[in-house]
Write a protein that holds these residues in place. Sequence first.
Motif, PDB file in Angstrom:
ATOM      1  N   LYS A   2     -19.967  38.790  32.403  1.00  0.00           N
ATOM      2  CA  LYS A   2     -19.495  39.901  31.578  1.00  0.00           C
ATOM      3  C   LYS A   2     -18.457  39.389  30.594  1.00  0.00           C
ATOM      4  O   LYS A   2     -17.652  38.538  30.936  1.00  0.00           O
ATOM      5  CB  LYS A   2     -18.851  40.969  32.469  1.00  0.00           C
ATOM      6  N   PRO A   3     -18.465  39.917  29.369  1.00  0.00           N
ATOM      7  CA  PRO A   3     -17.397  39.516  28.447  1.00  0.00           C
ATOM      8  C   PRO A   3     -16.057  39.980  29.001  1.00  0.00           C
ATOM      9  O   PRO A   3     -15.998  40.983  29.709  1.00  0.00           O
ATOM     10  CB  PRO A   3     -17.758  40.236  27.155  1.00  0.00           C
ATOM     11  N   CYS A   4     -14.990  39.268  28.688  1.00  0.00           N
ATOM     12  CA  CYS A   4     -13.718  39.536  29.341  1.00  0.00           C
ATOM     13  C   CYS A   4     -13.059  40.804  28.801  1.00  0.00           C
ATOM     14  O   CYS A   4     -12.254  41.409  29.479  1.00  0.00           O
ATOM     15  CB  CYS A   4     -12.780  38.339  29.202  1.00  0.00           C
ATOM     16  N   PHE A   8     -13.411  42.101  22.281  1.00  0.00           N
ATOM     17  CA  PHE A   8     -14.226  41.012  21.755  1.00  0.00           C
ATOM     18  C   PHE A   8     -15.675  41.443  21.570  1.00  0.00           C
ATOM     19  O   PHE A   8     -16.344  41.005  20.640  1.00  0.00           O
ATOM     20  CB  PHE A   8     -14.106  39.772  22.637  1.00  0.00           C
ATOM     21  N   VAL A   9     -16.141  42.301  22.463  1.00  0.00           N
ATOM     22  CA  VAL A   9     -17.512  42.802  22.324  1.00  0.00           C
ATOM     23  C   VAL A   9     -17.644  43.529  20.993  1.00  0.00           C
ATOM     24  O   VAL A   9     -18.596  43.316  20.241  1.00  0.00           O
ATOM     25  CB  VAL A   9     -17.878  43.748  23.490  1.00  0.00           C
ATOM     26  N   MET A  32     -13.948  32.346  21.727  1.00  0.00           N
ATOM     27  CA  MET A  32     -15.178  31.945  22.408  1.00  0.00           C
ATOM     28  C   MET A  32     -15.202  30.457  22.758  1.00  0.00           C
ATOM     29  O   MET A  32     -15.947  30.043  23.633  1.00  0.00           O
ATOM     30  CB  MET A  32     -16.409  32.333  21.590  1.00  0.00           C
ATOM     31  N   CYS A  35     -13.529  30.877  26.145  1.00  0.00           N
ATOM     32  CA  CYS A  35     -14.018  31.850  27.113  1.00  0.00           C
ATOM     33  C   CYS A  35     -15.542  31.773  27.254  1.00  0.00           C
ATOM     34  O   CYS A  35     -16.277  32.208  26.367  1.00  0.00           O
ATOM     35  CB  CYS A  35     -13.587  33.252  26.691  1.00  0.00           C
ATOM     36  N   CYS A  37     -17.559  33.338  29.281  1.00  0.00           N
ATOM     37  CA  CYS A  37     -18.218  34.638  29.457  1.00  0.00           C
ATOM     38  C   CYS A  37     -18.567  35.243  28.101  1.00  0.00           C
ATOM     39  O   CYS A  37     -19.690  35.667  27.862  1.00  0.00           O
ATOM     40  CB  CYS A  37     -17.326  35.600  30.214  1.00  0.00           C
ATOM     41  N   CYS A  38     -17.584  35.272  27.216  1.00  0.00           N
ATOM     42  CA  CYS A  38     -17.806  35.842  25.896  1.00  0.00           C
ATOM     43  C   CYS A  38     -18.802  34.999  25.116  1.00  0.00           C
ATOM     44  O   CYS A  38     -19.648  35.519  24.410  1.00  0.00           O
ATOM     45  CB  CYS A  38     -16.501  35.947  25.131  1.00  0.00           C
ATOM     46  N   GLU A  39     -18.707  33.715  25.249  1.00  0.00           N
ATOM     47  CA  GLU A  39     -19.590  32.826  24.516  1.00  0.00           C
ATOM     48  C   GLU A  39     -21.042  33.064  24.923  1.00  0.00           C
ATOM     49  O   GLU A  39     -21.942  33.148  24.087  1.00  0.00           O
ATOM     50  CB  GLU A  39     -19.194  31.373  24.791  1.00  0.00           C
ATOM     51  N   TYR A  41     -22.302  35.752  26.379  1.00  0.00           N
ATOM     52  CA  TYR A  41     -22.679  37.107  25.969  1.00  0.00           C
ATOM     53  C   TYR A  41     -23.076  37.100  24.502  1.00  0.00           C
ATOM     54  O   TYR A  41     -24.099  37.638  24.108  1.00  0.00           O
ATOM     55  CB  TYR A  41     -21.491  38.040  26.207  1.00  0.00           C
ATOM     56  N   PHE A  42     -22.267  36.428  23.719  1.00  0.00           N
ATOM     57  CA  PHE A  42     -22.517  36.370  22.285  1.00  0.00           C
ATOM     58  C   PHE A  42     -23.833  35.658  21.979  1.00  0.00           C
ATOM     59  O   PHE A  42     -24.593  36.081  21.118  1.00  0.00           O
ATOM     60  CB  PHE A  42     -21.360  35.663  21.580  1.00  0.00           C
TER      61      PHE A  42
END
Length: 196
Positions: A2-4, A8-9, A32, A35, A37-39, A41-42
């Motif tokens: 999951k994105p943090c 950021f989402v 990113m 992170c 998680c965000c990377e 997700y992206f």
Amino acid sequence: MKPCSEVFVEKMHDYLDGDITHQEHEELFEHMKKCTCCEEYFSVLSESITFLEGPEVLEAPDNFTKKVMNNLPNKNKSKFKDWVRKYPSVLAAAIFILMMGSALTTYVTEPNQLSYTKNSQLKVANNTVIVPKGVTINEDIIVENGDLKIEGKVNGNITVINGKEYLASVGEVTGDIEEVNEFFNWIWYRIKSIFK
Ligand SMILES: [Zn+2]
């Protein structure tokens, strides 16, 4: 994965929709780098959008979105609209998945039908799939629109969609357990499974 943070989402969607300031752009990509998680997700998000813009994508039939809306369970409709307004790129990804003729069609037209991984050792009672005591299942189990009760052992991952998972004190699961109960988590789950 999951994105943090929702912040950021939102920036990711702004970026993908081409609506981001230079500074926000820097912040997002700086973040990113650190992170994972965000990377991740992206990368899934942008892949699904690149897919949509590719030449191989079919054109949506007339009234497609409307038909989808009509098939959605009532409580999800207004939420869906809000979501679309906020994240047009996600709508694109969702429609892409719908157009792949995936299980979502089944989901929206038969929202309450129990389905699960076919394994002769699994028992079913009262909309609950049971891994009986003393039984070991050596595969991943997916249960949709029902609960899963584990009294035996599962060597694999568990996914319960629109249901709950109960682990008896003697039960054991060696893999991951994931519950997908929100419609949008469910779409996200489908996106992830396609790009896995
Ligand atoms: Zn992050």
